[in-house]
Motif scaffolding. Structure first.
Motif, PDB file in Angstrom:
ATOM      1  N   TRP A   1       0.845  -1.201   0.000  1.00 30.09           N
ATOM      2  CA  TRP A   1       0.000   0.000   0.000  1.00 30.09           C
ATOM      3  C   TRP A   1       0.876   1.245   0.000  1.00 30.09           C
ATOM      4  CZ3 TRP A   1      -5.195   0.414  -0.633  1.00 30.09           C
ATOM      5  CH2 TRP A   1      -5.900  -0.789  -0.648  1.00 30.09           C
ATOM      6  N   TYR A   2       0.395   2.263  -0.748  1.00 29.41           N
ATOM      7  CA  TYR A   2       1.151   3.507  -0.938  1.00 29.41           C
ATOM      8  C   TYR A   2       0.268   4.716  -0.672  1.00 29.41           C
ATOM      9  CZ  TYR A   2       4.288   0.389  -3.444  1.00 29.41           C
ATOM     10  OH  TYR A   2       5.139  -0.655  -3.773  1.00 29.41           O
ATOM     11  N   TYR A   3       0.867   5.768  -0.173  1.00 29.89           N
ATOM     12  CA  TYR A   3       0.178   7.059  -0.057  1.00 29.89           C
ATOM     13  C   TYR A   3       0.980   8.089  -0.853  1.00 29.89           C
ATOM     14  CZ  TYR A   3       3.603   8.012   3.642  1.00 29.89           C
ATOM     15  OH  TYR A   3       4.767   8.179   4.351  1.00 29.89           O
ATOM     16  N   GLU A   4       0.232   9.115  -1.260  1.00 27.93           N
ATOM     17  CA  GLU A   4       0.735  10.108  -2.195  1.00 27.93           C
ATOM     18  C   GLU A   4       1.727  11.066  -1.537  1.00 27.93           C
ATOM     19  OE1 GLU A   4      -2.598  12.587  -3.055  1.00 27.93           O
ATOM     20  OE2 GLU A   4      -1.870  13.082  -5.044  1.00 27.93           O
ATOM     21  N   GLY A   5       2.824  11.295  -2.245  1.00 22.01           N
ATOM     22  CA  GLY A   5       3.749  12.351  -1.861  1.00 22.01           C
ATOM     23  C   GLY A   5       3.676  13.462  -2.883  1.00 22.01           C
ATOM     24  N   ARG A   6       4.622  14.396  -2.851  1.00 25.56           N
ATOM     25  CA  ARG A   6       4.559  15.542  -3.763  1.00 25.56           C
ATOM     26  C   ARG A   6       4.754  15.153  -5.223  1.00 25.56           C
ATOM     27  NH1 ARG A   6       7.916  20.076  -0.673  1.00 25.56           N
ATOM     28  NH2 ARG A   6       8.465  18.172   0.431  1.00 25.56           N
ATOM     29  N   ASN A   7       5.657  14.238  -5.483  1.00 22.91           N
ATOM     30  CA  ASN A   7       5.868  13.818  -6.879  1.00 22.91           C
ATOM     31  C   ASN A   7       6.239  12.352  -6.897  1.00 22.91           C
ATOM     32  OD1 ASN A   7       8.246  14.214  -5.622  1.00 22.91           O
ATOM     33  ND2 ASN A   7       9.076  15.679  -7.089  1.00 22.91           N
ATOM     34  N   GLY A   8       5.415  11.584  -6.262  1.00 18.93           N
ATOM     35  CA  GLY A   8       5.647  10.147  -6.218  1.00 18.93           C
ATOM     36  C   GLY A   8       4.893   9.517  -5.063  1.00 18.93           C
ATOM     37  N   TRP A   9       5.161   8.278  -4.840  1.00 17.37           N
ATOM     38  CA  TRP A   9       4.431   7.506  -3.844  1.00 17.37           C
ATOM     39  C   TRP A   9       5.353   7.051  -2.731  1.00 17.37           C
ATOM     40  CZ3 TRP A   9      -0.783   7.072  -4.167  1.00 17.37           C
ATOM     41  CH2 TRP A   9      -1.368   7.402  -5.391  1.00 17.37           C
ATOM     42  N   TRP A  10       4.804   7.107  -1.534  1.00 13.40           N
ATOM     43  CA  TRP A  10       5.482   6.563  -0.357  1.00 13.40           C
ATOM     44  C   TRP A  10       4.815   5.232   0.014  1.00 13.40           C
ATOM     45  CZ3 TRP A  10       9.726   8.809   1.701  1.00 13.40           C
ATOM     46  CH2 TRP A  10       9.952  10.169   1.447  1.00 13.40           C
ATOM     47  N   GLN A  11       5.622   4.259   0.309  1.00  9.80           N
ATOM     48  CA  GLN A  11       5.086   2.999   0.809  1.00  9.80           C
ATOM     49  C   GLN A  11       4.749   3.160   2.290  1.00  9.80           C
ATOM     50  OE1 GLN A  11       7.253  -0.532  -0.692  1.00  9.80           O
ATOM     51  NE2 GLN A  11       7.212  -1.257   1.418  1.00  9.80           N
ATOM     52  N   TYR A  12       3.624   2.608   2.694  1.00 11.99           N
ATOM     53  CA  TYR A  12       3.308   2.557   4.125  1.00 11.99           C
ATOM     54  C   TYR A  12       4.317   1.663   4.830  1.00 11.99           C
ATOM     55  CZ  TYR A  12      -1.366   4.647   3.650  1.00 11.99           C
ATOM     56  OH  TYR A  12      -2.410   5.488   3.418  1.00 11.99           O
ATOM     57  N   ASP A  13       4.546   1.930   6.087  1.00 10.60           N
ATOM     58  CA  ASP A  13       5.402   1.022   6.845  1.00 10.60           C
ATOM     59  C   ASP A  13       4.770  -0.376   6.842  1.00 10.60           C
ATOM     60  OD1 ASP A  13       4.204   0.303   9.696  1.00 10.60           O
ATOM     61  OD2 ASP A  13       3.672   2.381   9.264  1.00 10.60           O
ATOM     62  N   GLU A  14       5.601  -1.367   7.011  1.00 14.81           N
ATOM     63  CA  GLU A  14       5.193  -2.764   6.798  1.00 14.81           C
ATOM     64  C   GLU A  14       3.980  -3.148   7.644  1.00 14.81           C
ATOM     65  OE1 GLU A  14       6.442  -4.526   4.372  1.00 14.81           O
ATOM     66  OE2 GLU A  14       5.150  -6.227   4.845  1.00 14.81           O
ATOM     67  N   ARG A  15       4.007  -2.784   8.892  1.00 17.92           N
ATOM     68  CA  ARG A  15       2.919  -3.154   9.805  1.00 17.92           C
ATOM     69  C   ARG A  15       1.598  -2.505   9.385  1.00 17.92           C
ATOM     70  NH1 ARG A  15       1.513  -3.985  15.292  1.00 17.92           N
ATOM     71  NH2 ARG A  15      -0.725  -4.342  15.118  1.00 17.92           N
ATOM     72  N   THR A  16       1.657  -1.208   9.050  1.00 16.67           N
ATOM     73  CA  THR A  16       0.441  -0.496   8.640  1.00 16.67           C
ATOM     74  C   THR A  16      -0.074  -1.051   7.325  1.00 16.67           C
ATOM     75  OG1 THR A  16       1.230   1.474   9.773  1.00 16.67           O
ATOM     76  CG2 THR A  16      -0.520   1.789   8.158  1.00 16.67           C
ATOM     77  N   SER A  17       0.842  -1.336   6.401  1.00 14.42           N
ATOM     78  CA  SER A  17       0.446  -1.899   5.113  1.00 14.42           C
ATOM     79  C   SER A  17      -0.274  -3.237   5.323  1.00 14.42           C
ATOM     80  CB  SER A  17       1.685  -2.089   4.235  1.00 14.42           C
ATOM     81  OG  SER A  17       1.325  -2.376   2.904  1.00 14.42           O
ATOM     82  N   GLN A  18       0.211  -4.032   6.247  1.00 11.85           N
ATOM     83  CA  GLN A  18      -0.434  -5.319   6.553  1.00 11.85           C
ATOM     84  C   GLN A  18      -1.826  -5.114   7.133  1.00 11.85           C
ATOM     85  OE1 GLN A  18       2.259  -7.533   9.077  1.00 11.85           O
ATOM     86  NE2 GLN A  18       3.730  -7.845   7.407  1.00 11.85           N
TER      87      GLN A  18
END
Ligand code: V3L
Length: 85
Positions: free
Chosen positions: A7-24
């Motif tokens: 899972w990813y959330y939006e940054g200014r010009n790209g995507w950040w991956q959620y930390d592993e635990r939150t993504s799970q």
């Protein structure tokens, strides 16, 4: 996750991956067919809405970011604000 998605959330010009635990946690709610889930990030509760595919801070919904579920191998800025070199 084990099937190669993250899972990813939006940054200014790209995507950040959620930390592993939150993504799970997000993936678990998504797979259960829930409409949304709440996560805790640095002391703030955020709602991840799977219909709108948005993350919004619970007490300030103007703080919104697009989210996406995509392969772990895509280009990304980093993980939870930690930049990839
Ligand atoms: N996980 C980690 N930090 C988060 C998350 C999250 N799911 N959501 C928000 N923040 P807002 P660029 C991001 C952080 O939405 O250069 C990145 O992780 C958010 O961090 O208004 O714009 C970077 O650290 C921000 O610092 O509630 O791509 C940083 O932005 C803060 O919470 C800069 O990224 C407020 O976000």
């Amino acid at each position: 996750t084990e099937d190669g998605y993250q899972w990813y959330y939006e940054g200014r010009n790209g995507w950040w991956q959620y930390d592993e635990r939150t993504s799970q946690d997000i993936e678990e709610a998504y797979k259960k067919g829930e409409k949304s889930c709440t996560i805790l990030v640095a002391g703030y509760v955020y709602v991840v809405d799977f219909e709108a595919m948005l993350q919004q801070r619970q007490n300030d919904p103007s703080r919104r970011r697009h989210v996406k579920r995509d392969l772990a191998s895509i280009p990304k800025k980093g993980v939870a604000g930690l930049r990839i070199e």
